[in-house]
Scaffold this active site. Structure first.
Site, PDB file in Angstrom:
ATOM      1  CG  HIS A 122      -1.860   1.088   1.346  1.00  0.00           C
ATOM      2  ND1 HIS A 122      -2.569   1.352   2.488  1.00  0.00           N
ATOM      3  CD2 HIS A 122      -2.215   2.060   0.463  1.00  0.00           C
ATOM      4  CE1 HIS A 122      -3.309   2.421   2.310  1.00  0.00           C
ATOM      5  NE2 HIS A 122      -3.118   2.878   1.093  1.00  0.00           N
ATOM      6  CD  GLU A 125      -2.255   2.534  -3.861  1.00  0.00           C
ATOM      7  OE1 GLU A 125      -2.657   3.704  -3.787  1.00  0.00           O
ATOM      8  OE2 GLU A 125      -2.787   1.588  -3.231  1.00  0.00           O
ATOM      9  CG  HIS A 126       0.020   6.084  -0.802  1.00  0.00           C
ATOM     10  ND1 HIS A 126      -0.566   7.180  -0.237  1.00  0.00           N
ATOM     11  CD2 HIS A 126      -0.926   5.115  -0.781  1.00  0.00           C
ATOM     12  CE1 HIS A 126      -1.802   6.897   0.127  1.00  0.00           C
ATOM     13  NE2 HIS A 126      -2.051   5.632  -0.181  1.00  0.00           N
ATOM     14  CD  GLU A 223      -5.233   5.183   2.560  1.00  0.00           C
ATOM     15  OE1 GLU A 223      -4.081   5.526   2.245  1.00  0.00           O
ATOM     16  OE2 GLU A 223      -5.914   4.405   1.885  1.00  0.00           O
TER      17      GLU A 223
HETATM   18 ZN    ZN Z   1      -3.868   4.684   0.264  1.00  0.00          ZN
END
Ligand code: ZN
Length: 1028
Positions: A122, A125-126, A223
């Site tokens: 994750h 991905e950022h 998040e």
């Molecule tokens: Zn995210």
């Protein structure tokens, strides 16, 4: 996360606002999305599929730009040609879907299998979207949001895959975005400072004070704290982790906040090297643009520089089947907006089904689950929901096919611990009863009809839906091409059912009785949950800090300063491609809309290619209802179609509806006058659609419901009302910014206040109190009175969208339908809007993050300033709020918008701060002044593109003309509005800045949804109304 993490832009996309009725119980499972989105062409269920030897532009066995074409198939269900290619050098799979659709899609997918819960895939991905070799710009992805007219741009991390998709209707845009995306995933910079910003970091509370305390910060860190403040998310995540515990699914791919700080930058770089190798990539391309240009780019610039490797390291083995069932109990956060403490429990039974690559089996099990769960004719609904000892199905219920092994889940929310045993007993009894009694064939047929109808229903985002629904299967090397032959699978199922009378019973025996891979998951609130989390966070921080030596401490201090400096540096974005005005100057083609008066009913007609479907919308003006009655309209919409009619009991009626239509839905509609915003109208809209051949039945069923609705069964009504209340309190934190804006707007005018009472956080409280103070008989009488007053043709308008060839027949049936509807006196058509004195509200919620909003009245939709303010909102979001509130202050999202109601709003999403963010909202004018000189043609144009993305987004045939129908915004007005957006000048922008932002507006509201904060008044120096 179990399904998909909606990253980056999730909080930012809003279309022209339509009041959302608070009905949010229709959670789409993966497969429902598939069914809802698939569309097009004639069904050939009865005929075996024959490959026609049509001449196609590409041939199997040939090599195109380094890609060998392996398989070409025409899929008549969707009128598409599937072309499977493989890169000769690296083995990268490339799936091209050739279809006459302008909304083209491109995506790069990787199989990513983490072995811890640090959120590695994750955070990667950022980071991939934080700058790459060719585009060394801070956050090119966010910058491209304003240099493109993409209809979709995002990146997601699933349990075992990461994907980077976008879609656009503009070819120049398509080529631009392709370059950015490919460079981002194959050659990202993965800078250490970006890792600190996006992942996690230790930082001094006061950045420049080395003596101040250290705290943990980071975008993903916040998040995920936000994601897990929603109990239904916690439940779903635990279900996956416990159901498939042996391999990668035993971990949290999105990241567990307490584990995230174990991740190092070095781990991340290594993970990228291993998992983002072209041999572990799958590339998807859909639509009408030239394939050869794409292949050439992908091969020449990226893949040709790599050698093939064996990608079996990322393969996921099947979960070993258990020899006996398991039980797991987990604690949850006490939701202060949810049910009472002793009822705030959840339970679910999950059963392992088949391998995802067994497509026919998986398809049939999916249908079987629908037959078992959905609606009043299904066995589980009758045994678990109708006795009314819970708040209905929970969010996890359904067939889950997002992983290597599929599983079936049925679960309840809002029930007492004492009823856990009852649930288990009922589950077993239901399974045995179903085996004994079998299924009613009409019920199965109605489910299959619905599936077939959804194949024909056209969606403007077909390519994206196809990608999302195929990703999991593709990721496990399943036959994605064959999985598109839906009508063949339906035909095969029909024939299986015909051949063996007990076909489904056999499956139930196999998968539900003789299956020891069964998990019972229970969840109960723990009043110490938040405290425990805070303590664990504190302990972790303490441990981290105590391990630091003076060199580390100096480094942390320096990094904090370096990061802030880099965040504040203005980067040169000239390397990024951008559309030009010529690419976007023409408005999209708008189909012609006619308006006729038929039997005194204003009727809007639109002839569009609907693929043998007729769409009907009836809008009843309900402005004449009393205030009391209006408050019950959202509930009315939710129950009226579930209670049956005078002629048919609710079971029969549900069967009839499902076997002839796509369902008949009701929704509250709230519209401010777009010309002056001085009045508003309330409406109740009925929508439905059906295959042309079923249109007479569709009108017949609508007529039966409108004239002969039945609400007398108070036992059933009570159950529906209680389930409704349970459902409206689910999902608040995942859309917290919408609720915060609704509430902030509600402080600006009485109309917005009413809207918030009808669909915002206030609605939950209102409904709970209402049910306590009124018995069900009284509620029943009120609802009846609403139906009696509302359903008549004198206060109705309609819209019909159908194909040219069926239009005359549709009109004939429509006229017959109208003849039967009663005529009443016309009621008043609108209410005046009153503006309110400024005020502030804090909704105290038991969550670790904030959602902040500020709203003020600016200008009506048709006012000449509205388009300018809309451009300004984009500008402020991109250049001010994102850099400050997201990048510097660590919120997951932030932005500004102006609605068709004329209200300008700021919001933040999953925000560690509240006072600081509201302060940033208030300082917009000061920032604009300092920025004044920097506003050039390019920044202005980028902001305009942001608006165009919304204005030009594709519309489904069934929805063409909806703006005129609901808001009375004609196509001429729309075209004028659009060209006004394009013509906004720098001077005009400066003028509205002074006009609307210099002085504190006369009518504004501020709202926070977030944890208790005794220092709020001190921090903001303002008086807050606290609601807890
Ligand atoms: Zn995210």
């Amino acid at each position: 996360m179990l399904t998909r993490l909606q990253c980056l832009t999730a909080a930012v996309r809003t279309k022209r606002p339509i009041v959302q009725c608070a009905r949010r119980n229709s959670k789409l499972t993966f497969d429902e999305v598939l069914n809802k989105e698939k569309s097009k062409t004639t069904l050939q269920a009865e005929l075996p599929y024959i490959m026609t030897h049509r001449k196609y532009k590409y041939s199997e066995g040939k090599v195109y730009h380094g890609f060998e074409c392996k398989r070409i198939e025409y899929i008549p269900d969707f009128e598409l040609t599937s072309c499977t290619l493989r890169h000769v050098g690296t083995g990268t799979e490339f799936w091209y879907i050739d279809r006459n659709d302008t909304n083209n899609v491109f995506s790069i997918n990787f199989r990513t299998t983490p072995f811890d819960s640090t959120g590695l895939p994750h955070i990667l991905e950022h980071l991939a979207l934080c700058g790459s070799k060719n585009f060394p710009v801070r956050d090119p992805f966010f910058k491209m949001l304003n240099r493109s007219v993409a209809t979709f741009m995002n990146a997601m991390t699933g349990p075992d895959y990461t994907l980077y998709p976008f879609s656009t209707m503009n070819e120049a845009d398509f080529r631009n975005l392709q370059k950015i995306y490919l460079d981002a995933v194959f050659r990202p910079n993965l800078d250490y400072l970006d890792f600190l910003q996006e992942g996690w970091r230790l930082e001094h509370k006061e950045l420049n004070n080395q003596k101040s305390d250290l705290i943990i910060k980071g975008v993903v860190y916040n998040e995920m704290k936000g994601a897990f403040s929603e109990n239904s998310q916690v439940f779903m995540q635990n279900l996956l982790n416990n159901m498939l515990p042996d391999h990668t699914y035993g971990y949290v791919s999105g990241g567990n906040p307490l584990e995230i700080p174990k991740l190092t930058h070095d781990d991340l770089v290594k993970f990228h090297k291993k998992y983002y190798h072209p041999s572990n990539a799958r590339i998807f391309c859909y639509g009408s643009f030239d394939l050869m240009r794409t292949l050439e780019l992908v091969d020449k610039k990226y893949l040709s520089q790599h050698e093939a490797i064996n990608n079996s390291y990322s393969r996921i083995p099947s979960q070993l089947r258990w020899s006996r069932p398991r039980n797991v109990h987990i604690p949850s956060r006490l939701d202060n907006m949810g049910a009472s403490f002793n009822r705030q429990n959840q339970i679910a039974i999950a059963l392992m089904m088949c391998d995802i690559t067994d497509i026919q089996e998986s398809f049939e099990l999916n249908v079987l689950c629908e037959v078992l769960i959905r609606g009043p004719n299904s066995a589980f609904y009758q045994s678990l929901i109708e006795p009314n000892f819970s708040g209905g199905y929970n969010q996890s219920t359904g067939y889950s096919s997002d992983c290597k092994d599929t599983y079936f889940v049925v679960g309840l929310q809002d029930l007492k611990v004492e009823d856990f045993k009852k649930f288990n007993d009922l589950f077993d009894k239901t399974v045995l009863k179903t085996i004994k009694e079998g299924f009613e064939s009409q019920h199965i047929e109605s489910v299959l009809h619905n599936l077939e109808l959804s194949l024909k229903h056209q969606s403007p985002h077909f390519g994206n839906a196809l990608l999302f629904n195929s990703t999991a299967l593709w990721n496990h090397e399943g036959d994605v091409v064959s999985s598109l032959r839906v009508s063949e699978m339906i035909a095969k199922l029909r024939s299986n059912l015909k051949d063996s009378k007990n076909y489904f019973q056999g499956k139930i025996e196999q998968y539900m009785v003789n299956n020891t891979h069964k998990l019972t998951l229970t969840m109960s609130p723990d009043e110490m949950y938040e405290e425990n989390f805070k303590q664990a966070e504190k302990d972790m921080l303490k441990q981290k800090v105590s391990a630091l030596d003076s060199v580390n401490l100096e480094e942390i201090y320096q990094n904090g300063i370096k990061l802030e400096k880099s965040q504040k540096t203005i980067h040169n974005t000239d390397v990024l491609p951008c559309l030009s005005i010529a690419d976007v100057k023409d408005p999209p083609n708008l189909p012609k809309i006619e308006t006729n008066t038929i039997q005194n009913v204003l009727t809007q007609l639109c002839k569009v290619p609907t693929n043998e479907i007729t769409y009907l919308k009836c809008l009843f003006n309900i402005t004449g209802l009393t205030q009391d009655e209006v408050m019950l309209v959202p509930l009315f919409c939710n129950v009226i179609n579930d209670m049956g009619t005078q002629k048919h009991d609710f079971r029969t009626f549900d069967k009839l509806i499902l076997s002839k239509t796509a369902g008949i839905d009701f929704k509250l509609n709230f519209v401010e006058n777009v010309k002056d915003a001085k009045s508003y109208r309330l409406g109740l809209m009925m929508t439905t659609y059906a295959l042309d051949k079923n249109v007479p039945d569709m009108f017949g069923l609508c007529q039966e419901l409108l004239l002969n609705f039945r609400l007398e069964d108070t036992g059933r009504l009570k159950m529906l009302v209680e389930n409704y209340i349970s459902n409206i309190s689910v999902g608040i934190t995942s859309s917290g910014h919408i609720y915060a804006m609704l509430s902030a707007s509600g402080l600006v005018s009485d109309a917005a206040k009413l809207k918030s009472l009808l669909s915002g956080v206030d609605h939950i409280d209102f409904m709970k109190n209402y049910l306590q103070q009124n018995n069900i008989e009284k509620i029943c009488d009120k609802l009846k009175a609403i139906g009696k007053k509302v359903f008549n043709k004198s206060n109705m308008r309609s819209a019909i969208n159908s194909s040219d060839s069926y239009h005359a027949s549709a009109m004939h049936h429509y006229e017959c339908f109208l003849e039967k509807l009663p005529m009443f006196e016309k009621t008043k058509s609108s209410n005046e809007i009153k503006l309110l004195e400024p005020s502030l509200q804090h909704y105290v919620m038991n969550i670790p993050v904030n959602y902040c909003a500020k709203s003020f009245f600016a200008a009506p939709y048709l006012h000449e300033d509205h388009p300018v303010l809309r451009v300004l909102a984009k500008f402020v979001s991109a250049k001010y709020l994102l850099p400050v509130v997201r990048e510097q202050n660590g919120a997951y999202g932030a932005g500004a918008k102006i609605g068709s109601d004329g209200l300008f709003s700021f919001f933040s999403y999953r925000d560690p701060h509240s006072a600081k963010t509201l302060n940033a909202f208030d300082n917009t004018y000061e920032w604009l002044l300092t920025e004044n000189a920097n506003i050039d043609q390019q920044t202005l144009f980028e902001a305009k593109l942001g608006v165009l993305q919304q204005l030009d987004s594709p519309i489904a045939p069934g929805n063409v003309g909806i703006d005129y129908f609901l808001y009375e915004v004609s196509q001429e007005m729309f075209v004028k509005y659009r060209s006004r957006v394009l013509s906004v000048t720098v001077d005009e922008l400066r003028n509205v800045i002074h006009r609307y932002f210099k002085e504190e507006p006369a009518h504004f509201g501020k709202c926070i949804l977030g944890p208790a904060n005794d220092k709020l008044e001190q921090e903001t120096k303002l008086k807050w109304k606290v609601i807890s």
